[in-house]
Motif scaffolding. Structure first.
Motif, PDB file in Angstrom:
ATOM      1  N   UNK A 125      67.080  83.649  54.095  1.00 14.26           N
ATOM      2  CA  UNK A 125      68.406  83.258  54.547  1.00 14.26           C
ATOM      3  C   UNK A 125      69.281  84.464  54.852  1.00 14.26           C
ATOM      4  N   UNK A 126      69.221  85.489  54.001  1.00 13.79           N
ATOM      5  CA  UNK A 126      69.962  86.727  54.266  1.00 13.79           C
ATOM      6  C   UNK A 126      69.527  87.344  55.584  1.00 13.79           C
ATOM      7  N   UNK A 127      68.225  87.387  55.812  1.00  7.25           N
ATOM      8  CA  UNK A 127      67.711  87.934  57.072  1.00  7.25           C
ATOM      9  C   UNK A 127      68.199  87.112  58.258  1.00  7.25           C
ATOM     10  N   UNK A 128      68.207  85.785  58.097  1.00  7.73           N
ATOM     11  CA  UNK A 128      68.676  84.922  59.170  1.00  7.73           C
ATOM     12  C   UNK A 128      70.146  85.141  59.476  1.00  7.73           C
ATOM     13  N   UNK A 129      70.973  85.290  58.427  1.00  4.68           N
ATOM     14  CA  UNK A 129      72.397  85.561  58.625  1.00  4.68           C
ATOM     15  C   UNK A 129      72.595  86.902  59.339  1.00  4.68           C
ATOM     16  N   UNK A 130      71.798  87.903  58.934  1.00  2.21           N
ATOM     17  CA  UNK A 130      71.884  89.205  59.587  1.00  2.21           C
ATOM     18  C   UNK A 130      71.567  89.096  61.089  1.00  2.21           C
ATOM     19  N   UNK A 131      70.545  88.322  61.423  1.00  2.00           N
ATOM     20  CA  UNK A 131      70.211  88.127  62.836  1.00  2.00           C
ATOM     21  C   UNK A 131      71.328  87.394  63.577  1.00  2.00           C
ATOM     22  N   UNK A 132      72.011  86.498  62.871  1.00  3.02           N
ATOM     23  CA  UNK A 132      73.073  85.729  63.490  1.00  3.02           C
ATOM     24  C   UNK A 132      74.297  86.567  63.817  1.00  3.02           C
ATOM     25  N   UNK A 133      74.654  87.487  62.914  1.00  7.36           N
ATOM     26  CA  UNK A 133      75.997  88.075  63.004  1.00  7.36           C
ATOM     27  C   UNK A 133      76.035  89.590  63.137  1.00  7.36           C
ATOM     28  N   UNK A 134      74.964  90.301  62.784  1.00  8.77           N
ATOM     29  CA  UNK A 134      75.023  91.764  62.849  1.00  8.77           C
ATOM     30  C   UNK A 134      74.909  92.259  64.285  1.00  8.77           C
ATOM     31  N   UNK A 135      75.585  93.346  64.563  1.00  7.67           N
ATOM     32  CA  UNK A 135      75.491  94.000  65.872  1.00  7.67           C
ATOM     33  C   UNK A 135      75.062  95.445  65.670  1.00  7.67           C
ATOM     34  N   UNK A 136      74.505  96.098  66.716  1.00  8.36           N
ATOM     35  CA  UNK A 136      74.069  97.491  66.570  1.00  8.36           C
ATOM     36  C   UNK A 136      75.188  98.452  66.207  1.00  8.36           C
ATOM     37  N   UNK A 137      76.440  98.085  66.528  1.00  7.48           N
ATOM     38  CA  UNK A 137      77.568  98.973  66.260  1.00  7.48           C
ATOM     39  C   UNK A 137      78.236  98.691  64.923  1.00  7.48           C
ATOM     40  N   UNK A 138      77.621  97.880  64.087  1.00  3.67           N
ATOM     41  CA  UNK A 138      78.222  97.524  62.807  1.00  3.67           C
ATOM     42  C   UNK A 138      78.440  98.767  61.950  1.00  3.67           C
TER      43      UNK A 138
END
Length: 283
Positions: A125-138
């Protein structure tokens, strides 16, 4: 009521919480997070108290105050600090560690066994959330990270203790006590740390009514009811639905783009929720 129905009703709470971002950014005055949090909790709590007409007795005074602080005051304050100091994707990913913290606290406090399948569902689930919301410029900010983790720990303790103590009242009354306590503790923080609330427009009123009646009163009644019926770890994994709904609402209502990675994140989050709940139902 069947176990599947209990899971579905409990899942409605984090799914509705996923609408908080779009309501806050589109309908509420900007830059007043503590004031918004207080106005979300306290009026809803007082309304529910007026309905149930029952105050805590004995030890439930301090227990309600502590639970209100954990589930609302500390959690929402840390959540907003994290949101202001971190990009939304980083803040959501940090907060997604909460189910894993719940698993550990539930083991220490109420002796719930640590099941590998639930741990894997939490990591997925953490990995899925990261894919949903993280961007390369985070970008990372130490204070924002610390606030996000503190908020996750606060809500995790609130989740486990809400299940462990099992208040001898209905979920409606239990919600009334906690929302009122959390709002009472948030109000002085808002008064001393933020400017006065400007005159409210019609859309401001709509936003506050939605967050109070739907986003707080209704959802927390469902949430605390679910905590009586589901294991804390299984219930906490349902929290992954919040960022999922937030992203989907941004795509549907605001016309935001949805990349292939985000679509993959949607599938991973749904799979993690399904696996954790199926495991719980088997038990």
């Amino acid at each position: 009521m069947s176990k599947l129905s209990d899971i579905g009703l409990t899942a409605l709470a984090p799914a509705i919480w996923g609408s908080t971002y779009i309501v806050t950014t589109q309908l509420l005055p900007p830059g007043m997070p503590l004031t918004v949090a207080a106005l979300r909790a306290l009026p809803a709590g007082l309304l529910l108290l007026g309905i149930v007409r029952r105050l805590p007795q004995g030890e439930w005074w301090w227990k309600s105050l502590l639970l209100g602080a954990l589930n609302f005051t500390l959690f929402w304050a840390c959540l907003f600090v994290s949101a202001y100091r971190l990009p939304g994707g980083v803040a959501a990913t940090v907060g997604a560690v909460q189910p894993l913290i719940v698993i550990l606290i539930a083991r220490l406090v109420i002796g719930t066994p640590i099941r590998p399948i639930v741990v894997l569902a939490g990591l997925a689930g953490m990995a899925g959330v990261a894919l949903l919301v993280l961007t390369p410029k985070a970008a990372l900010d130490p204070i924002g990270i610390a606030a996000g983790l503190a908020g996750a720990v606060s809500m995790a303790f609130g989740t486990v203790l809400s299940r462990h103590w099992q208040a001898p009242v209905s979920p409606l009354t239990f919600t009334a006590w906690q929302l009122t306590a959390g709002g009472v503790l948030l109000a002085p923080l808002a008064l001393f740390l933020e400017p006065s609330l400007p005159p409210l427009s019609v859309q401001n009123w709509i936003g506050f009514l939605y967050l109070g009646l739907i986003g707080a009163a209704l959802t927390y009644i469902l949430w605390f009811r679910g905590l009586r019926l589901l294991e804390p770890a299984a219930a906490s994994v349902l929290g992954f639905l919040s960022p999922l709904v937030a992203v989907l609402l941004g795509w549907i209502i605001l016309g935001q783009s949805l990349s292939l990675l985000q679509m993959l994140g949607v599938l991973v989050v749904l799979a993690s929720v399904w696996v954790s709940q199926r495991s719980a139902m088997r038990r």
